[in-house]
Design an enzyme around this catalytic site. Structure first.
Site, PDB file in Angstrom:
ATOM      1  N   ASP A  73       0.850  -1.191   0.000  1.00 30.98           N
ATOM      2  CA  ASP A  73       0.000   0.000   0.000  1.00 30.98           C
ATOM      3  C   ASP A  73       0.886   1.241   0.000  1.00 30.98           C
ATOM      4  O   ASP A  73       2.106   1.170   0.197  1.00 30.98           O
ATOM      5  CB  ASP A  73      -0.899  -0.025   1.243  1.00 30.98           C
ATOM      6  CG  ASP A  73      -2.087   0.914   1.132  1.00 30.98           C
ATOM      7  OD1 ASP A  73      -2.446   1.292   0.009  1.00 30.98           O
ATOM      8  OD2 ASP A  73      -2.661   1.267   2.181  1.00 30.98           O
TER       9      ASP A  73
ATOM     10  N   GLU B 195       2.772   4.984  -4.090  1.00 29.80           N
ATOM     11  CA  GLU B 195       2.831   5.884  -5.249  1.00 29.80           C
ATOM     12  C   GLU B 195       4.206   6.555  -5.428  1.00 29.80           C
ATOM     13  O   GLU B 195       4.519   6.852  -6.597  1.00 29.80           O
ATOM     14  CB  GLU B 195       1.741   6.956  -5.133  1.00 29.80           C
ATOM     15  CG  GLU B 195       0.326   6.423  -5.240  1.00 29.80           C
ATOM     16  CD  GLU B 195      -0.114   5.604  -4.029  1.00 29.80           C
ATOM     17  OE1 GLU B 195      -0.867   4.642  -4.207  1.00 29.80           O
ATOM     18  OE2 GLU B 195       0.333   5.919  -2.909  1.00 29.80           O
TER      19      GLU B 195
ATOM     20  N   ASP C 188      -9.251   3.239  -2.232  1.00 32.04           N
ATOM     21  CA  ASP C 188     -10.155   3.664  -1.164  1.00 32.04           C
ATOM     22  C   ASP C 188     -11.477   4.157  -1.736  1.00 32.04           C
ATOM     23  O   ASP C 188     -11.732   5.363  -1.840  1.00 32.04           O
ATOM     24  CB  ASP C 188      -9.506   4.757  -0.323  1.00 32.04           C
ATOM     25  CG  ASP C 188      -8.298   4.238   0.444  1.00 32.04           C
ATOM     26  OD1 ASP C 188      -8.139   3.016   0.543  1.00 32.04           O
ATOM     27  OD2 ASP C 188      -7.508   5.065   0.931  1.00 32.04           O
TER      28      ASP C 188
END
Length: 806
Positions: A372, A375, A469
């Site tokens: 997670d 980025e 999300d």
């Protein structure tokens, strides 16, 4: 310098770069591909003037359907299809090629192009609409209220389906930030670095396009069998006891549960590779995980790429392991506080990462890892360091032209070998996925399962993905289909969305409808945010009923879904597909995005609105049978929209005539299901034919269907003959490869025919030439004919004949 190269009969490479200055390009070790050949260079900017060249030059091959033409005055190029003359890409003369700004526009037929792909964004429709814009820049954003905004992944690839069904694909292989505008009659790329590196894929079928595309970028990684089960997660499981209660809740409700996941709650101070000593101590968590394993269930944990500053190796030992800025390790801020960011471009960092994963798994043998915040995400404000921290052209980051450094590592940070984050930002998630995949493979010698939020072209070689999300809203339920279909095009078939929604409080009805859809996502996981109401599938009885029914069908279909995984790994074909993949000549399928196909013939038509008692569904021409009761739902000569009843506890799922579906009996784990007998569901097309496949292996060997591996592939076929009123329908198997099934007691116990002529005066069943006396049963009410009481060993060829007199 412009080069064109027909690298294969179906792949054209067009590269525009600076002949005099080296520019950033995607490294060969990230996406291996053919090097541009010198003889393919058609125009050299410093070698000759445009005036000395002919007006145009064409490259083609008799064996290729693609033709490349370069025009010199003014400079532009076209790509066309030889067989039809259709122009696929036609650049205008206003090409811009500057240091940190590239621009190119291609004309498109205003009424003839049907584009899909490009992302990652939440879109209202799967098919691109006129004036759609796409910003390509990996960004940590909640999807909740955002449409048409760049999200976690970057995929500058699209597919275009032209009238008549001929499809082609276009990739701009570039990791820099960019804006792409589709104007209906044109597509414009505005890129802030690198080179213009285009690949064109000839198709002409949609499946062929994805096959050709994944030949270049890498085939999807095989996923372990267990990952096709149902997964449960929540940010906010406070302790091991909380996890135990959830597992017990699913068992009591008799709802399948394959694995339970831990979000960052399990960590000590949110540090990777640690355990909360109070709520998740090893003395409690390890026995819990062992009990899961003893029950054939799995455990997956989250890891973030950022390493807490105090937990990193000393500076003298960590040189090169982490991103640098201004000559020292860049310090960011995420959940643990101040952090360093591993530089996965450095091979030493991958070794460090693998060591940390191995050490953690000695304590807690997690079965999969969830990457997670990669980025990469960064909560810390930044100060500009150099010109790269403020690009001269601001891409439309987050929809309001935010600086590239918004909520991420500054783009002036430096990677291994001096590579700037400005250029390599969109690669970070791919590189972490590769390092994590390789670490798990090394540590377990089994097929890895990795889930990554950030992806780029080629990430499918290492990881699954989910939509991030999302919110517990009806529109998000519908939008999930578009994103999952897009990632199938991108070579990432193992795809899903947080079932019942992540942010916000869900409702009983929404959660029920979401599991009815989510049970048919390739990756089926429920996940919720810690401040929201609990929404495990057993919380509401109506949702539990929907879950038992939907997951019961999913687990019955596991052999089919796993066979689709094999096809994806072998040919790149998506598991979840838009309808036009099977019906490219039916233009009415191009805009269908509230339904989808699993494989070529299972049509899912979910309820996507509250209070619905019916659902509108498009059915292409042919026969369609309900998978719930095997009834012939509809037969059409041409495609048509049909209104279907929408029962409260299930989605409509249909099987197209012409397909043979291998099924097993549902259990509460994939392991239990795999031990049950097989059934074959034979759905006859109107001409009495059908076909299908079954792939089997141990579900965990690193390679899937490789040379020398232990696996079985069986192809099933069915045909029907009519001779003087005697109709003979024959279903048979062709064992293509069999080094797995014969060593197991895997048998087909029942064959179910849908679509046989009825009612007959009489029928006789022959199995491998011998008449079967007592096993046939015929339902005269819905046209289903079953041959039961069989014991046909998978891996041994068989033939069943049903002979009917009329």
């Amino acid at each position: 310098m412009t080069g064109g190269s027909l690298e294969t009969d179906n792949q054209l490479h067009v590269r525009i770069t600076d002949a005099d200055h080296q520019r950033w390009e995607v490294p060969q070790d990230v996406i291996p591909r053919p090097e541009p050949a010198l003889e393919d260079v058609l125009l050299h900017s410093s070698g000759m003037s445009n005036a000395s060249l002919p007006g145009s030059s064409t490259m083609s091959s008799e064996s290729s359907d693609l033709t490349f033409t370069i025009h010199t005055v003014p400079f532009r190029f076209t790509v066309s299809r030889r067989s039809t003359g259709d122009v696929l890409f036609d650049t205008s003369a206003t090409l811009v090629f500057k240091n940190r700004y590239l621009e190119v526009t291609s004309a498109l037929p205003a009424r003839g192009a049907s584009l899909c792909g490009l992302g990652e964004q939440t879109k209202r429709t799967f098919r691109l609409q006129q004036n759609d814009t796409f910003t390509i820049w990996n960004e940590d954003l909640e999807r909740s209220d955002l449409l048409d905004i760049n999200l976690y992944s970057s995929h500058p690839f699209y597919m275009d389906v032209r009238p008549g069904g001929a499809a082609h694909g276009v990739l701009l292989l570039n990791t820099n930030g960019m804006d792409i505008k589709y104007g209906g009659s044109y597509i414009t790329y505005k890129v802030i670095g690198g080179v213009l590196d285009f690949y064109f894929f000839a198709g002409p079928s949609p499946l062929a396009v994805v096959d050709q595309y994944t030949q270049l970028i890498g085939r999807p990684a095989p996923m372990p069998y267990w990952s096709f089960g149902f997964h449960q997660c929540r940010y906010g499981y406070k302790s091991v006891a909380d996890l135990e209660g959830v597992v017990a809740g699913y068992a009591k409700a008799k709802i399948p549960l394959e694995s339970i996941w831990s979000d960052i709650d399990y960590m000590d101070g949110y540090q990777d590779f640690t355990l909360d000593p109070v709520n998740y101590p090893a003395k409690l968590l390890r026995p819990f995980v062992d009990r899961l394993h003893n029950n054939s269930q799995k455990y997956v944990v989250i890891i973030d790429p950022a390493i807490k500053k105090e937990a990193a190796p000393p500076q003298n030992e960590s040189v090169g392991l982490f991103l640098q800025r201004n000559g020292t390790n860049y310090v960011g801020r995420v959940w643990p506080g101040e952090v360093y960011y591993p530089d996965f471009m450095n091979p030493r960092t991958a070794e460090y990462w693998a060591q940390k994963i191995s050490e953690f798994r000695r304590t807690i043998p997690a079965d999969g890892l969830w990457c997670d915040m990669n980025e990469p995400s960064n909560f810390k404000a930044w100060e500009p360091l150099n010109e790269y921290d403020d690009s001269p052209y601001r891409i439309n980051n987050t929809g309001i032209h935010r600086n590239l450094n918004n909520k991420t590592v500054p783009v002036s940070a430096v990677h291994f070998n001096g590579v700037l984050e400005y250029d390599a930002h969109n690669l970070y998630g791919l590189l972490e996925s590769r390092a994590t995949h390789d670490a798990l493979l090394k540590d377990t010698a089994r097929r890895p399962f990795v889930l990554s939020r950030a992806t780029f072209v080629g990430s499918g070689r290492y990881t699954a993905h989910w939509t991030g999300d999302n919110a517990a809203r009806w529109d998000e339920l519908a939008h999930s289909i578009n994103t999952i279909l897009s990632f199938g095009l991108f070579g990432i078939p193992m795809m899903g969305a947080d079932i019942c929604g992540f942010n916000g409080n869900t409702t009983q009805e929404l959660c029920s409808r979401w599991i009815q859809l989510g049970a048919f996502y390739p990756f089926a996981r429920a996940h919720a945010e810690k401040t929201t109401v609990r929404r495990e599938l057993y919380v509401w009885e109506s949702t539990a009923q929907s879950a038992r029914k939907a997951l019961g069908m999913r687990y019955r279909m596991l052999p089919y879904m796993y066979t689709l995984m094999y096809e994806a790994h072998a040919t790149g074909s998506p598991i979840t597909r838009p309808l036009f993949f099977s019906y490219p000549q039916d233009a009415d399928t191009y805009g269908v995005d509230r339904q989808f196909l699993l494989g070529r013939g299972v049509l899912v038509s979910p309820v996507l609105e509250p209070g619905a008692t019916t659902v509108g569904a498009y059915f292409p021409a042919g026969r369609w049978f309900s998978l719930h009761d095997h009834s012939p739902a509809i037969t059409l000569q041409t495609g048509k929209r049909v209104t279907l009843p929408a029962p409260a506890d299930s989605a409509n799922v249909h099987l197209a005539g012409g397909n043979i579906l291998p099924l097993q009996q549902p259990g509460l784990t994939t392991s239990a299901t795999r031990q049950s007998e097989f059934h074959l569901l034979v759905a006859l097309a109107e001409n009495g034919t059908a076909s299908g496949e079954l792939f089997l292996d141990d579900g965990e060997s690193p390679e899937m269907g490789g040379m020398g591996g232990n696996w079985t592939l069986v192809r099933f076929g069915c045909n029907t003959e009519d001779s003087k009123g005697i109709i003979t329908t024959t279903v048979s198997s062709n064992v293509v490869q069999n080094s797995y099934a014969l060593s197991r007691t895997l048998v087909i116990g029942k064959v179910i025919f849908m679509g046989l002529p009825s009612p007959p005066k009489g029928f006789t069943v022959y199995v491998n030439g011998a008449e079967l006396k007592a096993a046939g049963t015929k339902s005269r009410t819905n046209g289903v004919f079953s041959v039961s009481g069989l014991s046909l060993v998978i891996g041994q060829q068989f033939e069943i004949k049903v002979v009917m007199s009329h």
